[in-house]
Design a protein around this motif. Structure first.
Motif, PDB file in Angstrom:
ATOM      1  N   ALA A   1       0.669  -1.167  -0.126  1.00  0.00           N
ATOM      2  CA  ALA A   1      -0.148   0.068  -0.052  1.00  0.00           C
ATOM      3  C   ALA A   1       0.805   1.178   0.029  1.00  0.00           C
ATOM      4  O   ALA A   1       0.682   2.203  -0.758  1.00  0.00           O
ATOM      5  CB  ALA A   1      -0.995   0.037   1.137  1.00  0.00           C
ATOM      6  N   ALA A   2       1.806   1.319   0.799  1.00  0.00           N
ATOM      7  CA  ALA A   2       2.617   2.582   0.949  1.00  0.00           C
ATOM      8  C   ALA A   2       3.666   2.668  -0.306  1.00  0.00           C
ATOM      9  O   ALA A   2       3.535   3.916  -0.844  1.00  0.00           O
ATOM     10  CB  ALA A   2       3.699   2.380   2.078  1.00  0.00           C
ATOM     11  N   LEU A   3       4.015   1.621  -0.996  1.00  0.00           N
ATOM     12  CA  LEU A   3       4.832   1.767  -2.540  1.00  0.00           C
ATOM     13  C   LEU A   3       3.805   2.473  -3.348  1.00  0.00           C
ATOM     14  O   LEU A   3       4.096   3.452  -3.863  1.00  0.00           O
ATOM     15  CB  LEU A   3       5.307   0.392  -2.836  1.00  0.00           C
ATOM     16  CG  LEU A   3       5.857   0.173  -4.197  1.00  0.00           C
ATOM     17  CD1 LEU A   3       7.256   1.252  -4.139  1.00  0.00           C
ATOM     18  CD2 LEU A   3       6.450  -1.142  -4.349  1.00  0.00           C
TER      19      LEU A   3
ATOM     20  N   LEU B   1       0.912   3.951  -2.789  1.00  0.00           N
ATOM     21  CA  LEU B   1       0.504   5.326  -2.715  1.00  0.00           C
ATOM     22  C   LEU B   1       1.787   6.439  -2.957  1.00  0.00           C
ATOM     23  O   LEU B   1       1.562   7.458  -3.637  1.00  0.00           O
ATOM     24  CB  LEU B   1       0.167   5.700  -1.211  1.00  0.00           C
ATOM     25  CG  LEU B   1      -1.308   5.002  -0.831  1.00  0.00           C
ATOM     26  CD1 LEU B   1      -1.134   4.866   0.698  1.00  0.00           C
ATOM     27  CD2 LEU B   1      -2.185   5.722  -1.285  1.00  0.00           C
ATOM     28  N   ALA B   2       2.995   6.149  -2.388  1.00  0.00           N
ATOM     29  CA  ALA B   2       3.899   6.765  -2.756  1.00  0.00           C
ATOM     30  C   ALA B   2       4.417   7.072  -4.303  1.00  0.00           C
ATOM     31  O   ALA B   2       4.637   8.074  -4.686  1.00  0.00           O
ATOM     32  CB  ALA B   2       5.346   6.216  -2.117  1.00  0.00           C
ATOM     33  N   GLU B   3       4.338   5.781  -5.098  1.00  0.00           N
ATOM     34  CA  GLU B   3       4.668   6.097  -6.399  1.00  0.00           C
ATOM     35  C   GLU B   3       3.429   7.027  -7.220  1.00  0.00           C
ATOM     36  O   GLU B   3       3.844   7.521  -8.139  1.00  0.00           O
ATOM     37  CB  GLU B   3       4.522   4.607  -7.036  1.00  0.00           C
ATOM     38  CG  GLU B   3       5.681   3.753  -6.873  1.00  0.00           C
ATOM     39  CD  GLU B   3       5.690   2.561  -7.653  1.00  0.00           C
ATOM     40  OE1 GLU B   3       7.029   2.250  -7.919  1.00  0.00           O
ATOM     41  OE2 GLU B   3       4.609   1.991  -7.671  1.00  0.00           O
ATOM     42  N   ALA B   4       2.463   7.116  -6.475  1.00  0.00           N
ATOM     43  CA  ALA B   4       1.245   8.083  -7.127  1.00  0.00           C
ATOM     44  C   ALA B   4       1.284   9.499  -6.780  1.00  0.00           C
ATOM     45  O   ALA B   4       0.665  10.366  -6.853  1.00  0.00           O
ATOM     46  CB  ALA B   4      -0.183   7.506  -6.813  1.00  0.00           C
ATOM     47  N   GLY B   5       2.457   9.797  -5.831  1.00  0.00           N
ATOM     48  CA  GLY B   5       2.536  11.134  -5.436  1.00  0.00           C
ATOM     49  C   GLY B   5       1.909  11.466  -3.900  1.00  0.00           C
ATOM     50  O   GLY B   5       2.020  12.561  -3.589  1.00  0.00           O
ATOM     51  N   ALA B   6       1.372  10.273  -3.363  1.00  0.00           N
ATOM     52  CA  ALA B   6       0.778  10.608  -2.082  1.00  0.00           C
ATOM     53  C   ALA B   6       1.773  10.644  -0.880  1.00  0.00           C
ATOM     54  O   ALA B   6       2.776  10.042  -1.155  1.00  0.00           O
ATOM     55  CB  ALA B   6      -0.285   9.697  -1.697  1.00  0.00           C
ATOM     56  N   SER B   7       1.545  11.404   0.044  1.00  0.00           N
ATOM     57  CA  SER B   7       2.390  11.510   1.351  1.00  0.00           C
ATOM     58  C   SER B   7       2.033  10.363   2.232  1.00  0.00           C
ATOM     59  O   SER B   7       0.758  10.114   2.558  1.00  0.00           O
ATOM     60  CB  SER B   7       2.554  12.916   2.054  1.00  0.00           C
ATOM     61  OG  SER B   7       2.985  12.611   3.169  1.00  0.00           O
ATOM     62  N   VAL B   8       2.872   9.374   2.451  1.00  0.00           N
ATOM     63  CA  VAL B   8       2.500   8.169   3.204  1.00  0.00           C
ATOM     64  C   VAL B   8       3.604   7.775   4.255  1.00  0.00           C
ATOM     65  O   VAL B   8       4.679   8.070   3.990  1.00  0.00           O
ATOM     66  CB  VAL B   8       2.259   6.901   2.521  1.00  0.00           C
ATOM     67  CG1 VAL B   8       3.616   6.856   1.627  1.00  0.00           C
ATOM     68  CG2 VAL B   8       1.991   5.802   3.211  1.00  0.00           C
ATOM     69  N   VAL B   9       3.181   7.445   5.410  1.00  0.00           N
ATOM     70  CA  VAL B   9       3.938   7.057   6.470  1.00  0.00           C
ATOM     71  C   VAL B   9       3.584   5.809   7.145  1.00  0.00           C
ATOM     72  O   VAL B   9       2.383   5.424   7.227  1.00  0.00           O
ATOM     73  CB  VAL B   9       3.855   8.175   7.670  1.00  0.00           C
ATOM     74  CG1 VAL B   9       4.436   7.462   9.152  1.00  0.00           C
ATOM     75  CG2 VAL B   9       4.430   9.482   7.564  1.00  0.00           C
ATOM     76  N   VAL B  10       4.617   5.077   7.253  1.00  0.00           N
ATOM     77  CA  VAL B  10       4.494   3.657   7.840  1.00  0.00           C
ATOM     78  C   VAL B  10       4.888   3.549   9.239  1.00  0.00           C
ATOM     79  O   VAL B  10       6.058   3.860   9.550  1.00  0.00           O
ATOM     80  CB  VAL B  10       5.335   2.615   6.873  1.00  0.00           C
ATOM     81  CG1 VAL B  10       4.837   1.081   7.451  1.00  0.00           C
ATOM     82  CG2 VAL B  10       4.752   2.735   5.448  1.00  0.00           C
TER      83      VAL B  10
ATOM     84  N   ILE C   1      10.605   3.563   0.282  1.00  0.00           N
ATOM     85  CA  ILE C   1      11.359   4.619   0.657  1.00  0.00           C
ATOM     86  C   ILE C   1      11.858   5.611  -0.488  1.00  0.00           C
ATOM     87  O   ILE C   1      11.753   6.892  -0.660  1.00  0.00           O
ATOM     88  CB  ILE C   1      12.433   4.208   1.557  1.00  0.00           C
ATOM     89  CG1 ILE C   1      11.912   3.541   2.844  1.00  0.00           C
ATOM     90  CG2 ILE C   1      13.227   5.307   1.986  1.00  0.00           C
ATOM     91  CD1 ILE C   1      12.903   3.027   3.728  1.00  0.00           C
ATOM     92  N   ARG C   2      12.299   4.753  -1.522  1.00  0.00           N
ATOM     93  CA  ARG C   2      12.790   5.494  -2.776  1.00  0.00           C
ATOM     94  C   ARG C   2      12.012   6.287  -3.338  1.00  0.00           C
ATOM     95  O   ARG C   2      12.080   7.266  -4.121  1.00  0.00           O
ATOM     96  CB  ARG C   2      13.414   4.306  -3.725  1.00  0.00           C
ATOM     97  CG  ARG C   2      14.701   3.904  -3.236  1.00  0.00           C
ATOM     98  CD  ARG C   2      15.566   3.123  -4.413  1.00  0.00           C
ATOM     99  NE  ARG C   2      14.737   1.955  -4.942  1.00  0.00           N
ATOM    100  CZ  ARG C   2      14.578   0.831  -4.687  1.00  0.00           C
ATOM    101  NH1 ARG C   2      15.869   0.399  -3.450  1.00  0.00           N
ATOM    102  NH2 ARG C   2      13.989  -0.063  -5.032  1.00  0.00           N
ATOM    103  N   ALA C   3      10.448   5.794  -3.197  1.00  0.00           N
ATOM    104  CA  ALA C   3       9.445   6.379  -4.067  1.00  0.00           C
ATOM    105  C   ALA C   3       8.980   7.437  -3.104  1.00  0.00           C
ATOM    106  O   ALA C   3       8.228   8.277  -3.406  1.00  0.00           O
ATOM    107  CB  ALA C   3       8.070   5.364  -4.342  1.00  0.00           C
TER     108      ALA C   3
END
Length: 427
Positions: free
Chosen positions: A44-46, A48-57, A197-199
C-alpha cells in the motif's frame, strides 16, 4: 529479531539488510498512515508513494516482523476455498472478482520484484499441491477441474510424474500451478520497504501504535514518542494486531506454523529432490510444506509452535518425516528452526473492514499472505487515491464476527499438533 533465533530463523540470516529506519519522534503530517510493515502495508505504501501521495508507515518492531518475514515463501494463486465455492460465500460479483484478482496475484509479486530489482531468491517454476492417499487425490482432481474451467494454467500430475518432480513416491499425484513460485519472504518485505522509501514513503520502526483518534478532518495516530496526522489510515497488522483495533484480533484464530531448514545439501542430493525447484505442500489436515532456498537448504514446515514441549517434538518429527519422504537424506540435522502465527478466519477467506471513517483494513489471509497481501495493499492504495470506490473492492464490507472460544481453539491447534507429531514420530 529481538535476539530470538526462532522468530525468523534462516530468513533473517540470509536476507539482505533492511533499509535504515528510525523510531518516530515528534508530530508529522501525511495523506495516509499505514500501520504494519508487512506485505499489505508495504505494498500500500509503495503504490501510494509512487502516485505522489504522502505516506507514513508505522511498524511496532522491524520491517517484516510478523507473518511476512516468517512464512515458508510459497507465492500461491487463489485461497484454500475451492474456486466454485467463492460465489456461494461472497455472491457472484465478489466471488468472480476475488477469483480473478487472486489468480493474477502471483504475477503482481513477480512484476514488483523485477521492476524494483528486489533480491529475494525468486523461483518461478510453480508450486505442487501433493495428494496424500485417495481422498487427497480426489480433492486435487476437483480443484484442477474447477481452475481449468476458468482457463488457469494448472496441470494434474499422476503419481509417477509427481515422483519425478518431487523425488518421492509418497504421493498419489499433484496439482502443478504454473502461476505460482517461491521467494525469500523477509528479503521480499525488505525490498518492498526499500522501494517504498525510494518512492518517497517514510517508514518508522520500533514505533508501536498506542492510540488512534479522529482529529478534525482526519486522524491522529500516536506512538510512544510521536504522532501522525492523516486523512486515511490503513491497518495492515493481520495476525500480529495488538491493543488498537481489537476487533481484528477477535475474529482471527492464530494457527502456529514452524519451519526447519537443513544445512545445504550436496549437489547430488539436490538433483534427487525437487530438481525443478517447485514449492510443495500436501493435502493432510495437519499439512507439511517444503522447498529449497537458493543455497540448497531444504526448508520443511508444518503446523505447530516451537515452544514448550513443541521445541523438541516438532524437530524430532521433522527429522523422521523427511527421512520417510527422502530416504537418501539419511539422518538430517536442522541448521535453523523458527515459527510464527497464521491468522485464520471462519470461512478461510480474508476480510475487508472499515474500522472508522477512512480507516480500512484487509486481514485473515489463512496462510496465503504473499500474493494476496501484495495485491490487496495495491487495492487499498487505489481506494485511497480515488481510482476505485468501495463498491469496486474484491471483498464486500462485512461486520467483524468475533470467534467463539478463540483461546480454546488456539490451544487445541497447538497441543493437537504436538500430539499428532509426537505420535507420528513413534512409527
Amino acid at each position: 529479531m529481538r535476539n530470538d533465533p526462532r522468530s525468523h530463523g534462516l530468513w533473517e540470516r540470509s536476507a539482505p539488510p533492511a533499509p535504515p529506519t528510525t523510531g518516530l519522534t515528534g508530530d508529522i503530517v501525511a495523506d495516509a498512515v499505514v500501520i504494519g510493515a508487512g506485505f499489505t502495508g508495504l505494498s500500500a505504501a509503495l503504490h501510494l508513494a509512487e502516485a505522489g501521495a504522502s505516506v507514513v508507515v508505522l511498524e511496532g518492531v522491524e520491517i517484516g516482523f510478523g507473518g511476512s518475514g516468517r512464512n515458508v515463501g510459497l507465492v500461491n494463486a487463489g485461497m484454500w476455498v475451492m474456486p466454485d465455492d467463492l460465489p456461494g460465500e461472497l455472491g457472484e460479483v465478489y466471488g468472480s472478482r476475488l477469483l480473478h484478482l487472486l489468480g493474477e496475484a502471483p504475477s503482481v509479486v513477480f512484476e514488483l520484484v523485477e521492476k524494483h530489482g528486489i533480491p529475494c531468491e525468486i523461483e518461478r517454476s510453480g508450486t505442487l499441491h501433493c495428494a496424500v492417499g485417495a481422498k487427497g487425490w480426489s480433492e486435487l482432481q476437483e480443484r484442477a477441474r474447477q481452475w481449468q474451467a476458468r482457463g488457469a494454467p494448472v496441470l494434474l500430475l499422476g503419481a509417477e510424474e509427481t515422483a519425478r518432480k518431487v523425488g518421492t513416491d509418497a504421493y498419489a499425484g499433484s496439482l502443478l500451478d504454473l502461476r505460482a513460485g517461491t521467494i525469500q519472504p523477509l528479503a521480499y518485505a525488505r525490498g518492498l520497504a526499500a522501494a517504498a522509501i525510494r518512492a518517497g514513503a517514510r517508514i518508522f520502526t520500533s514505533s508501536p501504535v498506542m492510540d488512534a483518534q479522529e482529529d478534525g478532518s482526519g486522524w491522529r495516530v500516536r506512538t510512544g514518542a510521536g504522532s501522525v496526522r492523516a486523512k486515511w489510515v490503513v491497518v495492515a497488522t493481520n495476525a500480529y494486531t495488538l491493543q488498537v483495533w481489537p476487533q481484528i484480533r477477535a475474529e482471527l484464530v492464530h494457527l502456529p506454523y514452524f519451519n526447519l531448514a537443513t544445512k545445504p545439501l550436496s549437489d547430488h542430493l539436490q538433483k534427487t529432490i525437487l530438481p525443478e525447484r517447485q514449492g510443495v505442500w500436501d493435502t493432510k489436515e495437519i499439512l507439511s510444506s517444503f522447498r529449497f532456498d537458493r543455497q540448497g537448504r531444504l526448508v520443511f514446515g508444518s503446523v505447530g509452535a516451537l515452544r514448550g514441549p513443541g521445541r523438541s517434538i516438532h524437530p524430532n518429527w521433522g527429522r523422521r518425516a523427511l527421512k520417510r519422504l527422502f530416504p537418501q537424506l539419511g539422518d538430517v540435522e536442522f541448521e535453523f528452526e523458527w515459527y510464527g502465527s497464521i491468522g485464520m478466519t471462519g470461512n478461510s477467506l480474508p476480510k475487508f473492514r472499515r474500522l472508522g471513517r477512512n480507516v480500512v483494513s484487509f486481514s485473515g489471509y489463512n496462510g496465503r499472505g504473499i500474493a494476496p497481501g501484495t495485491t490487496f495493499g495495491r487495492t487499498l492504495a487505489r481506494l485511497i487515491l480515488g481510482e476505485i470506490s468501495e463498491a469496486d473492492l474484491p471483498l464486500p464490507l462485512t461486520e467483524p464476527e468475533p470467534v467463539r472460544y478463540r483461546a480454546v481453539r488456539e490451544a487445541y491447534y497447538e497441543i493437537g499438533a504436538q500430539i499428532a507429531h509426537a505420535a507420528a514420530s513413534r512409527f
